[in-house]
Design a protein around this motif. Structure first.
Motif, mmCIF file in Angstrom:
data_model
loop_
_atom_site.group_PDB
_atom_site.id
_atom_site.type_symbol
_atom_site.label_atom_id
_atom_site.label_comp_id
_atom_site.label_asym_id
_atom_site.label_seq_id
_atom_site.Cartn_x
_atom_site.Cartn_y
_atom_site.Cartn_z
ATOM 1 N N GLU A 201 104.183 19.431 77.985
ATOM 2 C CA GLU A 201 103.347 18.469 77.266
ATOM 3 C C GLU A 201 102.222 17.895 78.114
ATOM 4 O O GLU A 201 101.391 17.136 77.615
ATOM 5 N N GLY A 202 102.183 18.213 79.401
ATOM 6 C CA GLY A 202 101.112 17.701 80.261
ATOM 7 C C GLY A 202 101.187 16.192 80.440
ATOM 8 O O GLY A 202 102.275 15.610 80.494
ATOM 9 N N PHE A 203 100.029 15.547 80.513
ATOM 10 C CA PHE A 203 99.957 14.096 80.665
ATOM 11 C C PHE A 203 99.938 13.432 79.295
ATOM 12 O O PHE A 203 99.216 13.884 78.393
ATOM 13 N N LEU A 204 100.691 12.364 79.136
ATOM 14 C CA LEU A 204 100.623 11.575 77.913
ATOM 15 C C LEU A 204 99.299 10.814 77.865
ATOM 16 O O LEU A 204 98.706 10.524 78.909
ATOM 17 N N PRO A 205 98.825 10.459 76.660
ATOM 18 C CA PRO A 205 97.634 9.607 76.570
ATOM 19 C C PRO A 205 97.842 8.309 77.339
ATOM 20 O O PRO A 205 98.961 7.801 77.421
ATOM 21 N N ARG A 206 96.770 7.773 77.892
ATOM 22 C CA ARG A 206 96.898 6.558 78.692
ATOM 23 C C ARG A 206 97.108 5.308 77.840
ATOM 24 O O ARG A 206 97.800 4.384 78.246
ATOM 25 N N LYS A 207 96.444 5.254 76.667
ATOM 26 C CA LYS A 207 96.562 4.066 75.831
ATOM 27 C C LYS A 207 97.949 3.999 75.197
ATOM 28 O O LYS A 207 98.471 5.005 74.718
ATOM 29 N N GLU A 208 98.523 2.800 75.201
ATOM 30 C CA GLU A 208 99.911 2.650 74.761
ATOM 31 C C GLU A 208 100.133 3.145 73.344
ATOM 32 O O GLU A 208 101.082 3.895 73.079
ATOM 33 N N GLY A 209 99.275 2.725 72.417
ATOM 34 C CA GLY A 209 99.458 3.137 71.028
ATOM 35 C C GLY A 209 99.426 4.643 70.869
ATOM 36 O O GLY A 209 100.255 5.224 70.151
ATOM 37 N N GLU A 210 98.474 5.296 71.538
ATOM 38 C CA GLU A 210 98.357 6.750 71.446
ATOM 39 C C GLU A 210 99.556 7.434 72.091
ATOM 40 O O GLU A 210 100.058 8.443 71.578
ATOM 41 N N ALA A 211 100.022 6.884 73.211
ATOM 42 C CA ALA A 211 101.180 7.475 73.895
ATOM 43 C C ALA A 211 102.432 7.364 73.037
ATOM 44 O O ALA A 211 103.212 8.324 72.920
ATOM 45 N N LEU A 212 102.624 6.208 72.424
ATOM 46 C CA LEU A 212 103.805 6.019 71.573
ATOM 47 C C LEU A 212 103.758 6.945 70.369
ATOM 48 O O LEU A 212 104.780 7.547 70.001
ATOM 49 N N ARG A 213 102.604 7.079 69.751
ATOM 50 C CA ARG A 213 102.488 7.971 68.595
ATOM 51 C C ARG A 213 102.722 9.420 69.000
ATOM 52 O O ARG A 213 103.335 10.197 68.246
ATOM 53 N N TYR A 214 102.239 9.800 70.172
ATOM 54 C CA TYR A 214 102.459 11.168 70.647
ATOM 55 C C TYR A 214 103.956 11.422 70.836
ATOM 56 O O TYR A 214 104.485 12.453 70.406
ATOM 57 N N LEU A 215 104.643 10.468 71.476
ATOM 58 C CA LEU A 215 106.083 10.624 71.688
ATOM 59 C C LEU A 215 106.842 10.659 70.372
ATOM 60 O O LEU A 215 107.816 11.402 70.224
ATOM 61 N N GLU A 216 106.397 9.846 69.404
ATOM 62 C CA GLU A 216 107.044 9.860 68.089
ATOM 63 C C GLU A 216 106.931 11.244 67.453
ATOM 64 O O GLU A 216 107.858 11.719 66.783
ATOM 65 N N GLY A 217 105.786 11.905 67.685
ATOM 66 C CA GLY A 217 105.562 13.213 67.092
ATOM 67 C C GLY A 217 106.439 14.309 67.671
ATOM 68 O O GLY A 217 106.661 15.332 67.012
ATOM 69 N N ILE A 218 106.946 14.113 68.882
ATOM 70 C CA ILE A 218 107.777 15.157 69.512
ATOM 71 C C ILE A 218 109.232 14.696 69.683
ATOM 72 O O ILE A 218 110.040 15.420 70.259
ATOM 73 N N ALA A 219 109.548 13.511 69.186
ATOM 74 C CA ALA A 219 110.883 12.933 69.416
ATOM 75 C C ALA A 219 112.008 13.794 68.868
ATOM 76 O O ALA A 219 113.104 13.824 69.436
#
Length: 285
Positions: A142-160
């Protein structure tokens, strides 16, 4: 002996460089690196330093090829390949194009019908997966997560809900923050591994649950970081995902809607997640 590894000219070579221990450079890499007419490097200083560590003198020109100039330089560099020159692309560590420059250059080479070949070698994601002890039959980098919290949380939700092992890169300065977000969305009970300074003198590998690793990362952390996280288990306990529900609620979602989103991602029942979240919140005045 070196001639045994001599490679044809008129080819774009992607060369994997050591991620730590210079001894991991293959004989083939050393020969082609030395013989290259052009070395396109993510950082020219690092490329020259690697040559010095390998005790070789580069015969060709070393030029910079990074995220900011790759699109502009791709065609001119590929022109040199078509003219019969041997062009070698290196990143700072590991295989080019993997969270490193090179994708646009390779894509353009394919479009132009120019041969592309690889000098395989060290790769931090695969190395971390190999030593993690987590399932390696299916995995996603998955490489690096987005730096902004909201974007990072949404990204993690998408792969949870993905059942395969997940691999991430992270800065040591953001490790604690990233693990906190993983606990919130993926649940603190998931097994994970933090690999620090792979193949280097001070290689350090942490194993445990995400909650364990979050606690361990609270102090100063140094070095290159790769995180390997267990995939979603079938079933599971709603209590493990309460933090994910509450994180969505804190962002403005209604608690029931937040429970529904996490239920969709994890396969758990929405009502169980909603009830567990209410219990965590306690009596409301």
């Amino acid at each position: 002996m070196a001639e045994e590894y001599a490679q044809p000219a008129g080819v774009l070579y992607l060369a994997a460089t050591p991620i730590g221990d210079v001894g991991d450079a293959s004989s083939r890499f050393v020969t082609v690196f030395r013989q290259a007419d052009i070395v396109a490097a993510e950082d020219t200083r690092r490329a020259k330093a690697l040559a010095a560590r390998l005790e070789i003198t580069l015969q060709g020109k070393v030029i910079a090829l990074h995220d900011h100039n790759e699109g502009d330089k791709a065609d001119a560099l590929l022109d040199r390949v078509e003219e019969g020159q041997r062009v070698v692309l290196v990143s700072d560590a590991g295989m080019p194009t993997v969270s490193d420059p090179g994708y646009r250059l390779v894509k353009r080479a394919v479009e132009r019908g120019i041969p592309v070949s690889a000098l395989p070698g060290p790769s931090a994601p695969v190395t971390a997966l190999a030593v993690s002890g987590l399932p390696s039959d299916r995995f996603a980098f998955e490489g690096f997560l987005p730096r902004k919290e909201g974007e990072a949380l949404r990204y993690l939700e998408g792969i949870a809900a993905m059942p395969h092992t997940l691999i991430f890169f992270e800065s040591p300065k953001r490790l604690h923050e990233t693990l906190s977000r993983m606990v919130s969305v993926l649940g603190g009970a998931r097994q994970a591994v933090v690999c620090r300074e792979l193949t280097k003198t001070y290689e350090d590998i942490w194993r445990g649950t995400l909650s364990d690793l979050l606690e361990r990362s609270s102090g100063e952390v140094l070095g290159e970081i790769t995180i390997v996280v267990e995939g979603a288990r079938s079933g599971g306990d709603a209590a493990d995902y309460v933090e994910a529900v509450l994180a969505l609620a804190n962002e403005g979602a209604r608690l029931k809607d937040a429970a529904g989103q996490v239920a969709q991602a994890t396969g758990l029942r929405k009502n169980e997640l909603f009830k567990a979240a209410l219990e965590r919140l306690g009596p409301q005045k």
